[in-house]
Design an enzyme around this catalytic site. Structure first.
Site, PDB file in Angstrom:
ATOM      1  N   LYS A 208      38.536  41.970  32.181  1.00 11.91           N
ATOM      2  CA  LYS A 208      38.648  40.599  31.664  1.00 11.91           C
ATOM      3  C   LYS A 208      37.252  40.062  31.375  1.00 11.91           C
ATOM      4  O   LYS A 208      36.331  40.251  32.182  1.00 11.91           O
ATOM      5  CB  LYS A 208      39.370  39.730  32.709  1.00 11.91           C
ATOM      6  CG  LYS A 208      39.746  38.331  32.206  1.00 11.91           C
ATOM      7  CD  LYS A 208      40.536  37.578  33.273  1.00 11.91           C
ATOM      8  CE  LYS A 208      40.950  36.186  32.809  1.00 11.91           C
ATOM      9  NZ  LYS A 208      41.669  35.440  33.868  1.00 11.91           N
TER      10      LYS A 208
ATOM     11  N   SER B  46      45.841  33.015  32.240  1.00  9.26           N
ATOM     12  CA  SER B  46      44.772  33.201  31.290  1.00  9.26           C
ATOM     13  C   SER B  46      44.499  34.663  30.925  1.00  9.26           C
ATOM     14  O   SER B  46      43.904  34.941  29.888  1.00  9.26           O
ATOM     15  CB  SER B  46      43.491  32.580  31.833  1.00  9.26           C
ATOM     16  OG  SER B  46      43.058  33.251  33.003  1.00  9.26           O
TER      17      SER B  46
ATOM     18  N   SER C  11      46.900  33.433  36.917  1.00 14.02           N
ATOM     19  CA  SER C  11      46.399  34.073  35.692  1.00 14.02           C
ATOM     20  C   SER C  11      46.441  35.596  35.686  1.00 14.02           C
ATOM     21  O   SER C  11      46.209  36.208  34.648  1.00 14.02           O
ATOM     22  CB  SER C  11      44.967  33.615  35.408  1.00 14.02           C
ATOM     23  OG  SER C  11      44.959  32.296  34.950  1.00 14.02           O
TER      24      SER C  11
END
Lengths: 98, 506
Positions: free
Chosen positions: B81, B156, B180
């Site tokens: 990420k 997210s 997330s």
């Protein structure tokens, strides 16, 4: 029910250093009102005698051995800077008078 | 033979370590897959094929020399990420503020992955600074859900979840502040784990809400997630909130769970997270999952956690408050964007113009919300009261875990929603995190494991399993047992039923 005025949102934006536009003020005032009304539900909980929690895991002082540890070099620290001068960050003037 | 991209990380690692295939071949196959499907998906913000192949070649060289593999996952490709710092790739956090920023240091998670011989192929898309539940808040455009390209992959960490679900990589890293990792995993049919707070180092994880942020694994199987968890977990002196204790034995628990026996395990169904407000297909899939746990021998009881009803409002005060403080660092002075520096304007004016240009609407909303909640006159009613609710949630968990070993709920109230559906309605977006937030506020371990498809729209549903702090292994054991039973009943893993994107991409 909390109400938040357009002027209050403008004040918050100033405090948060956000040069928001007029259109954003209109948009955010409405949205923040909706959000604040919803989150104000925390006030329904009777919690006068409840201690607050800032952190789920208890915070304790953390020590380490007093030995030097390499940090970033000056070059590394400056590597992401918009502007540098003499090995330092070059920033706009910090006082209002020119 | 199963296509390499369809293999689990554990299978790939075993074959690489047996020198049956090379890590270079595995990496190249995944890079080809990314080239074929990512134009349709947009899971990646940055790719570095040459560096990935070089890292894979280094693993192969070591194995040829007769060195033991650096870890059980050495040679396996992974997507990181874009919120973890990397010295050899940009780190943007999905924000214009950090466009093109190359950090001068690696996050601890990055360093551990490299040391374990895991091949980092690139950085994945995310909601800006991890604020969002759909990945639509990325400054670089949304990621699409491989199950239906018109739908969001959650957020997210939608990029990480979509990359794993679309077989671009077998493994990814996410971060979970309010769900997330787990919510994207639920809506993409992948496994996502939020470890116990402090279980994975936050050093080099760009901070959103420091008391809640936690990195963790994303994978297609529970065992793969556990293997990755053990690679990235553990004490880090560079993170003052890192727990100085051994990583819970999650791999052992995943293997034990896979034998399919949950006799004597007490499972609590959270009464607050069922009923109205849940998509009927999600509710039914959840009930089926609970019956499966019962068939595996678990004792099922209903457990009430009354304070969970106030978790969402408490979270949307605490997280924005911490965010307003953490994101003050983006001032245009030392790194990142600077706007309006014309030689005449003051630093303060430049700062305001930079932040206005660099942040997207959701980040601005949360900064202002946090600024409001922390301001004199409102502090006690908002932030102070939210902190007390946090205490009550911790107490609810403690009471529940006196009665049961784990708690279960749907991971999120609906399946993947359509792109654009909730962008103009922040509160509707926030409701995606309804069931995941309590574990962040309390700091305990929680994961999402695929629980079949919703019978009303054919999209994946997630089963959330929550365990006490430092008992992450319990959640893995239950999830692995459930996964094995589900695969037996369905005739194979759920994620293998994801539509073939190469066709969709054309």
């Amino acid at each position: 029910m909390p109400t938040i005025s357009r002027d209050e949102v403008a004040h918050l934006a100033r405090l948060a250093r956000l040069a928001v536009t007029e259109e954003e003020l209109d948009l955010f005032a409405g949205q923040l009102e909706v959000i604040l009304t919803s989150v104000a539900r925390v006030g329904e909980v009777a919690a006068a005698d409840i201690p607050p929690t800032s952190h789920a895991v208890g915070l304790t002082d953390v020590f380490r051995a007093d030995v030097p540890r390499p940090g970033l070099t000056q070059q590394q620290a400056l590597s992401g800077a918009y502007a540098t001068e003499d090995g330092r960050f070059r920033v706009p003037r910090i006082l209002d008078e020119s | 033979m199963t296509r390499l991209t369809r293999c689990s990380a554990a299978e790939l690692a075993a074959r690489i370590h047996a020198q049956d295939i090379t890590a270079v071949e595995v990496t190249r196959t995944h890079l080809d897959r990314i080239a074929a499907v990512d134009p349709a998906l947009h899971a990646f913000l940055h790719l570095d094929g040459p560096a990935a192949l070089a890292a894979a070649a280094a693993v192969d060289d070591g194995l040829r020399r007769g060195d033991p593999p650096a870890s059980p996952l050495a040679g396996v490709p992974l997507a990181l990420k874009d919120v973890f710092t990397t010295v050899d790739m940009p780190t943007t956090c999905g924000s214009r503020m950090l466009q093109g920023w190359w950090p001068p240091y690696d996050a601890t998670v990055t360093r551990k992955l490299r040391a374990a011989g895991v091949v980092i192929v690139g950085k994945t898309n995310m909601d800006e600074f991890a604020m969002g539940s759909s990945t639509e808040n990325s400054a670089y455009g949304p990621t699409r859900n491989p199950w239906d390209l018109d739908r969001v992959p959650g957020g997210s960490g939608g990029g990480s979840a979509a990359a794993v679900a679309a077989f671009e990589v077998p493994l990814a890293i996410g971060t979970d502040t309010g769900g997330s990792i787990r919510q994207p995993s639920a809506v993409t049919g992948t496994v996502g784990v939020k470890p116990t707070y402090g279980g994975v180092s936050r050093y080099g994880l760009v901070a959103f809400s420091s008391s809640l942020d936690q990195g963790g694994p994303v994978a297609r199987t529970v065992l793969d997630a556990a293997l990755l968890h053990e690679v990235i977990g553990g004490y880090d002196p560079l993170d003052s909130t890192s727990i100085d204790a051994p990583v819970p034995p999650v791999v052992q628990a995943a293997r034990a769970g896979a034998t399919g026996d949950l006799t004597g395990i007490r499972v609590g169904v959270v009464s607050q997270f069922r009923g109205d407000g849940y998509q009927p297909g999600v509710r039914r899939a959840f009930e089926v999952a609970v019956s499966r746990l019962r068939e595996l021998g678990a004792d099922i009881v209903e457990v009430s956690c009354p304070s969970f009803d106030h978790a969402l409002p408490a979270y949307y005060l605490i997280a924005p408050s911490e965010c307003s403080s953490n994101l003050a660092r983006f001032d245009g002075m030392r790194y990142g964007l600077r706007v309006g520096d014309d030689g005449g304007r003051s630093a303060e004016e430049v700062m305001s113009l930079t932040r206005e240009a660099g942040f997207g609407p959701e980040v601005k909303r949360r900064i202002m919300l946090g600024t409001y909640a922390l301001s004199a006159g409102y502090y006690d009613a908002y932030y102070g009261q939210a902190q007390k609710v946090r205490t009550l949630i911790i107490r609810d968990f403690a009471a529940a875990f006196d009665q049961v070993d784990v708690l279960v709920s749907p991971t999120t109230p609906t399946t993947a929603f359509r792109i654009g559906e909730r962008v103009d309605d922040p509160m509707a977006m926030y409701l995606s995190d309804l069931c995941t937030i309590p574990a962040n506020l309390a700091g305990n371990a929680a994961l999402s494991v695929p629980a079949g498809l919703s019978d009303d729209d054919g999209l994946p549903v997630g089963l959330q399993v929550m365990a006490p702090a430092l008992a992450d292994d319990r959640a893995y054991r239950v999830a692995a047992a459930y996964e094995a039973a589900r695969d037996d009943a369905d005739g194979g893993p759920l994620v293998q039923r994801v539509p073939d994107l190469e066709v969709a991409a054309r």
